[in-house]
Design a protein around this motif. Sequence first.
Motif, PDB file in Angstrom:
ATOM      1  N   LEU A   1       0.815  -1.207  -0.058  1.00 59.76           N
ATOM      2  CA  LEU A   1      -0.054  -0.040  -0.080  1.00 59.76           C
ATOM      3  C   LEU A   1       0.809   1.229   0.014  1.00 59.76           C
ATOM      4  O   LEU A   1       0.698   2.181  -0.791  1.00 59.76           O
ATOM      5  CB  LEU A   1      -0.853   0.103   1.389  1.00 59.76           C
ATOM      6  N   GLN A   2       1.953   1.237   0.917  1.00 62.11           N
ATOM      7  CA  GLN A   2       2.562   2.382   1.153  1.00 62.11           C
ATOM      8  C   GLN A   2       3.476   2.663  -0.212  1.00 62.11           C
ATOM      9  O   GLN A   2       3.853   3.904  -0.674  1.00 62.11           O
ATOM     10  CB  GLN A   2       3.520   2.299   2.163  1.00 62.11           C
ATOM     11  N   GLN A   3       4.227   1.519  -0.647  1.00 63.16           N
ATOM     12  CA  GLN A   3       5.050   1.741  -1.564  1.00 63.16           C
ATOM     13  C   GLN A   3       4.467   1.874  -3.227  1.00 63.16           C
ATOM     14  O   GLN A   3       5.079   2.425  -4.314  1.00 63.16           O
ATOM     15  CB  GLN A   3       6.164   0.786  -1.690  1.00 63.16           C
ATOM     16  N   TYR A   4       3.499   0.821  -3.505  1.00 63.07           N
ATOM     17  CA  TYR A   4       3.069   0.986  -4.582  1.00 63.07           C
ATOM     18  C   TYR A   4       1.579   1.328  -4.770  1.00 63.07           C
ATOM     19  O   TYR A   4       0.721   1.187  -6.057  1.00 63.07           O
ATOM     20  CB  TYR A   4       3.196  -0.720  -5.000  1.00 63.07           C
ATOM     21  N   ASN A   5       0.984   1.695  -3.911  1.00 61.48           N
ATOM     22  CA  ASN A   5      -0.496   2.158  -3.770  1.00 61.48           C
ATOM     23  C   ASN A   5      -1.466   1.024  -4.147  1.00 61.48           C
ATOM     24  O   ASN A   5      -2.324   1.244  -4.878  1.00 61.48           O
ATOM     25  CB  ASN A   5      -0.806   3.367  -4.762  1.00 61.48           C
ATOM     26  N   VAL A   6      -1.105   0.010  -3.934  1.00 65.52           N
ATOM     27  CA  VAL A   6      -2.042  -1.423  -3.986  1.00 65.52           C
ATOM     28  C   VAL A   6      -2.789  -1.593  -2.833  1.00 65.52           C
ATOM     29  O   VAL A   6      -2.319  -1.742  -1.869  1.00 65.52           O
ATOM     30  CB  VAL A   6      -1.060  -2.575  -4.474  1.00 65.52           C
ATOM     31  N   ALA A   7      -4.108  -1.350  -3.064  1.00 64.67           N
ATOM     32  CA  ALA A   7      -5.045  -1.818  -1.991  1.00 64.67           C
ATOM     33  C   ALA A   7      -4.942  -3.348  -1.555  1.00 64.67           C
ATOM     34  O   ALA A   7      -4.433  -4.276  -2.393  1.00 64.67           O
ATOM     35  CB  ALA A   7      -6.535  -1.621  -2.207  1.00 64.67           C
ATOM     36  N   PRO A   8      -5.190  -3.928  -0.381  1.00 66.89           N
ATOM     37  CA  PRO A   8      -4.914  -5.188   0.039  1.00 66.89           C
ATOM     38  C   PRO A   8      -5.935  -6.121  -0.689  1.00 66.89           C
ATOM     39  O   PRO A   8      -5.270  -7.104  -1.015  1.00 66.89           O
ATOM     40  CB  PRO A   8      -5.585  -4.921   1.653  1.00 66.89           C
ATOM     41  N   GLU A   9      -6.886  -5.733  -1.212  1.00 73.68           N
ATOM     42  CA  GLU A   9      -7.711  -6.780  -2.046  1.00 73.68           C
ATOM     43  C   GLU A   9      -7.168  -6.877  -3.343  1.00 73.68           C
ATOM     44  O   GLU A   9      -7.592  -7.747  -4.027  1.00 73.68           O
ATOM     45  CB  GLU A   9      -9.148  -6.266  -1.953  1.00 73.68           C
ATOM     46  N   ARG A  10      -6.143  -6.080  -3.681  1.00 71.33           N
ATOM     47  CA  ARG A  10      -5.680  -6.087  -4.989  1.00 71.33           C
ATOM     48  C   ARG A  10      -4.351  -6.818  -5.291  1.00 71.33           C
ATOM     49  O   ARG A  10      -3.704  -7.001  -6.059  1.00 71.33           O
ATOM     50  CB  ARG A  10      -5.639  -4.546  -5.638  1.00 71.33           C
ATOM     51  N   LEU A  11      -3.965  -7.251  -3.840  1.00 72.71           N
ATOM     52  CA  LEU A  11      -2.511  -7.754  -3.811  1.00 72.71           C
ATOM     53  C   LEU A  11      -2.075  -8.891  -4.588  1.00 72.71           C
ATOM     54  O   LEU A  11      -1.243  -9.021  -5.469  1.00 72.71           O
ATOM     55  CB  LEU A  11      -2.197  -8.100  -2.456  1.00 72.71           C
TER      56      LEU A  11
END
Length: 217
Positions: free
Chosen positions: A132-142
């Motif tokens: 989330l912090q480094q790549y702006n990826v939400a947990p549900e999109r991991l």
Amino acid sequence: MHRRSRRRSALLLTAAIAAAAPLLAACGNDAHPGAAAVVDDQRITVAQLENRVDEVREAQRAAVPDDTQYQQVVARTGTLTRDTLHAMVLDRVLHRAAQDAGVTVSRKEVQGMRDGLEDQAGSPEQLETVWLQQYNVAPERLDDNLRVQLEAQKLAQSLGTDTSRPEFWQALSEASKKLDIDLNPRYGAWDVQKSSRVDTGTPWVREIAAAGAQQPA
């Protein structure tokens, strides 16, 4: 008589300027209204894009409950919408390039990668925080993001190179050409050679506005 003619011209220009706003909300191609982008005749709608952005903002808010700190996070990620659209389009480009190269990724491979990264991060929650912090990826999109990472790695391997080399990006460029990508002008344009979103102006809107401002009443 001439004054009435000039007034009619000014009114026409004013109408044209007013019409420019809804045009910017649609894709460059009138056949795809409401699209943030069109990739291989498939629409990425503005609503889909906004939902992705909302997922990230909600995750950021949950991770940073303090109002001041959250606003700082938002300020640091001010280009989130455009960056998210770039990622959504690039994912499709990469998937097409992988398909063309006969590259596939299984669920088992994705899970294996996730397990390894979780071990490195210390916990599943910590991995989600890092992404989330480094790549702006939400947990549900991991998992989706990890699949993309694996596709990129395996594509590069199939080409006998790595993801930093021109050969890899040439494969993405070829995929971009095949997909005929069209971005909504409000989000910029897609550079086929770089397989990347780029910012662009809308000079035709500025020219209309300038003409309207110069036209005497």
